[in-house]
Motif scaffolding. Structure first.
Motif, mmCIF file in Angstrom:
data_model
loop_
_atom_site.group_PDB
_atom_site.id
_atom_site.type_symbol
_atom_site.label_atom_id
_atom_site.label_comp_id
_atom_site.label_asym_id
_atom_site.label_seq_id
_atom_site.Cartn_x
_atom_site.Cartn_y
_atom_site.Cartn_z
ATOM 1 N N GLY A 145 0.775 -1.139 -0.291
ATOM 2 C CA GLY A 145 -0.005 -0.094 -0.047
ATOM 3 C C GLY A 145 0.883 1.398 -0.016
ATOM 4 O O GLY A 145 1.978 1.104 0.220
ATOM 5 N N VAL A 146 0.154 2.345 -0.024
ATOM 6 C CA VAL A 146 0.818 3.631 -0.110
ATOM 7 C C VAL A 146 0.937 4.162 1.489
ATOM 8 O O VAL A 146 -0.033 4.407 2.153
ATOM 9 N N GLN A 147 2.079 3.963 2.047
ATOM 10 C CA GLN A 147 2.195 4.624 3.487
ATOM 11 C C GLN A 147 2.518 5.992 3.798
ATOM 12 O O GLN A 147 3.366 6.864 2.797
ATOM 13 N N HIS A 148 1.745 6.486 4.630
ATOM 14 C CA HIS A 148 2.186 8.019 5.139
ATOM 15 C C HIS A 148 2.511 7.740 6.543
ATOM 16 O O HIS A 148 1.641 7.417 7.426
ATOM 17 N N ILE A 149 3.693 8.043 6.873
ATOM 18 C CA ILE A 149 4.419 7.694 8.310
ATOM 19 C C ILE A 149 4.559 8.920 8.883
ATOM 20 O O ILE A 149 5.265 9.813 8.505
ATOM 21 N N LEU A 150 4.106 8.939 10.235
ATOM 22 C CA LEU A 150 4.239 10.038 10.954
ATOM 23 C C LEU A 150 5.048 9.678 12.241
ATOM 24 O O LEU A 150 5.277 8.573 12.585
ATOM 25 N N PRO A 151 5.775 10.840 12.723
ATOM 26 C CA PRO A 151 6.472 10.577 14.168
ATOM 27 C C PRO A 151 5.820 10.072 15.187
ATOM 28 O O PRO A 151 4.638 10.583 15.470
ATOM 29 N N ALA A 152 6.336 9.094 15.844
ATOM 30 C CA ALA A 152 5.810 8.566 16.974
ATOM 31 C C ALA A 152 6.264 9.649 18.166
ATOM 32 O O ALA A 152 7.346 10.090 18.304
ATOM 33 N N GLY A 153 5.559 9.369 19.313
ATOM 34 C CA GLY A 153 5.707 10.210 20.430
ATOM 35 C C GLY A 153 6.246 9.377 21.244
ATOM 36 O O GLY A 153 6.928 8.440 21.331
ATOM 37 N N TYR A 154 6.097 9.705 22.822
ATOM 38 C CA TYR A 154 6.531 8.985 23.733
ATOM 39 C C TYR A 154 6.070 7.672 23.929
ATOM 40 O O TYR A 154 4.964 7.423 23.724
ATOM 41 N N ASN A 155 6.949 6.677 24.247
ATOM 42 C CA ASN A 155 6.326 5.192 24.346
ATOM 43 C C ASN A 155 7.149 4.531 25.591
ATOM 44 O O ASN A 155 7.257 3.315 25.531
ATOM 45 N N GLY A 156 7.267 5.170 26.583
ATOM 46 C CA GLY A 156 7.678 4.769 27.731
ATOM 47 C C GLY A 156 6.824 4.199 28.701
ATOM 48 O O GLY A 156 5.515 3.999 28.229
ATOM 49 N N LYS A 157 7.086 4.084 29.845
ATOM 50 C CA LYS A 157 6.056 3.272 30.892
ATOM 51 C C LYS A 157 5.329 4.396 31.944
ATOM 52 O O LYS A 157 4.786 3.947 32.651
ATOM 53 N N ARG A 158 5.631 5.684 31.806
ATOM 54 C CA ARG A 158 5.183 6.623 32.652
ATOM 55 C C ARG A 158 3.570 6.868 32.256
ATOM 56 O O ARG A 158 3.286 7.333 30.824
ATOM 57 N N LYS A 159 2.475 6.323 32.742
ATOM 58 C CA LYS A 159 1.186 6.300 32.122
ATOM 59 C C LYS A 159 0.633 7.572 31.973
ATOM 60 O O LYS A 159 -0.067 7.695 30.545
ATOM 61 N N LEU A 160 0.689 8.516 32.493
ATOM 62 C CA LEU A 160 0.168 9.842 32.123
ATOM 63 C C LEU A 160 0.829 10.553 30.813
ATOM 64 O O LEU A 160 0.250 10.977 29.883
#
Length: 392
Positions: free
Chosen positions: A62-77
């Motif tokens: 497919g045609v991909q449109h990739i955006l940057p990911a944000g925080y992916n750590g363990k701090r829930k808030l």
């Protein structure tokens, strides 16, 4: 392929191959079908993210449109706020593309909130309900139903309903209709069946060493996430019930309770720990272990059980009867009721299970697998026809 007769669809999901998440692989599998069988131009809006676990990386289509990911750590808030920002960006991008109806999946959390809030009322969209948010926040005890923020999220999420529900089972579909308070077109598509990746025949896949070394034993396995929805106590009871002379346990564990399970398994006889087990090797596990806490029923439907039966093996499910996993596939496995007698039920099962019982159960699993493939193929066609119907 641009032209006035071109058909389009846009799929929105946090993860996508070569990222190794089951949700992203499912999106890729559907995309490949739509491209090859219906000549639909598929656009995928996703993040440049990583996911722990999964199988061998799959080649994206497919045609991909990739955006940057944000925080992916363990701090829930912090993770929650990052998910909100990611979801908003993904949906806004999908709207801006203007490439056919939008199929909104449910990662990151509250992606469906943004779909309801931002997608114009005259723009058709589908909900592919891998998980159900914001209800998952209640199930995980992160908030209460009376919390004003939760009430706002819930109100907005179910205000603008999708044209079509792609749900993991009929029980979940009915649950979602109750949340939307209206009847919606439904397509049932269990997660865990990869139709465009041909199901490997056991004669064509190399038998793993852990199988040959334990050829005369019953192989149990847990390969996947041990999250909030799952029961670590059930897994511990299964590990305690193993008779190393008759049983062997293959373990892959990650997620919220993953390290706890790995620590508990260390040094126990009859258990082999791996970082991952390829999906095609699931067929060499005799009994796959799966659990789902009652408060998570409908909020999620574990793919591990579906994948196991799809590969022609059996399962031991810890949960309640009134859920899609058990409702759809009970003839291919056994139920451990998640109550005060759970430990005794586990012990009895391990004491009484034998090769003859397994052989009969495996035949039932093969029949169920064939029915699941037929059902999923029909669902893929139904999705394609719904996409075509809602071109604009």
């Amino acid at each position: 392929m641009d032209g006035k007769n071109t058909r389009y669809v846009t799929i929105v999901e946090r993860n996508y191959p070569p990222n190794r998440s089951i949700t992203g692989e499912s999106a890729c599998d559907l995309a490949q079908f739509l491209i090859e069988q219906y000549d639909i131009e598929v656009h995928i809006v996703h993040l440049d993210s990583n996911y722990q676990g999964g199988s061998n990386p799959r080649k994206p289509v497919g045609v991909q449109h990739i955006l940057p990911a944000g925080y992916n750590g363990k701090r829930k808030l912090k993770r929650f706020l990052a998910s909100l920002k990611e979801g908003r960006a993904l949906i806004k991008k999908a709207i801006a593309l203007n490439k056919g109806p939008i199929i909104c999946m449910t990662s990151p959390p509250l992606l469906n909130f943004w779909a309801s809030k931002l997608i114009p009322i005259d723009r058709p969209w589908f909900l592919w309900s891998m998980d159900v948010f914001p209800q998952a926040f209640l199930s995980s005890n992160l908030t209460s139903a009376s919390n004003p923020v939760y009430r706002y999220l819930n109100k907005v999420t179910y205000k603008n309903s999708p044209k079509t529900l792609i749900s993991l089972g009929s029980i979940q579909a009915k649950y979602l209709e109750g949340l939307y308070q209206k009847t919606i077109k439904k397509i049932i598509l269990p997660c865990g069946i990869m139709l465009q990746n041909a199901k490997e025949n056991s004669s064509e896949v190399a038998i793993p060493q852990w199988k040959t070394e334990n050829a005369n034993k019953i192989i149990f396995g847990y390969c996947g996430n041990v999250g909030e929805a799952h029961s670590p106590e059930f897994l511990k009871e299964c590990m305690d019930a193993i008779d190393p002379e008759k049983h062997h346990f293959i373990l892959v564990a990650y997620g919220v309770h993953g390290q706890q399970i790995l620590d508990y398994a260390q040094g126990k006889p009859g258990i082999t720990i791996f970082d991952s087990v390829p999906r095609e090797q699931l067929q060499f596990i005799d009994v796959n272990l799966v659990s789902l806490k009652e408060e998570w029923v409908n909020v999620c439907v574990p793919s591990k059980l579906v994948s196991a039966v799809y590969m022609g093996t059996n399962f031991l499910f810890c949960g309640i009867e009134e859920c899609d996993n058990w409702n759809m596939m009970q003839d291919a496995g056994w139920l451990i009721k998640d109550d005060e007698n759970r430990g005794a039920q586990v012990s009895k099962f391990f004491e009484t299970i034998d090769k003859e019982t397994l052989l009969k159960a495996k035949k039932r699993a093969k029949l169920r697998s064939d029915k699941m493939v037929d059902r999923s193929q029909k669902s893929y066609h139904e999705i394609a026809l719904a996409i075509i119907e809602h071109q604009y």
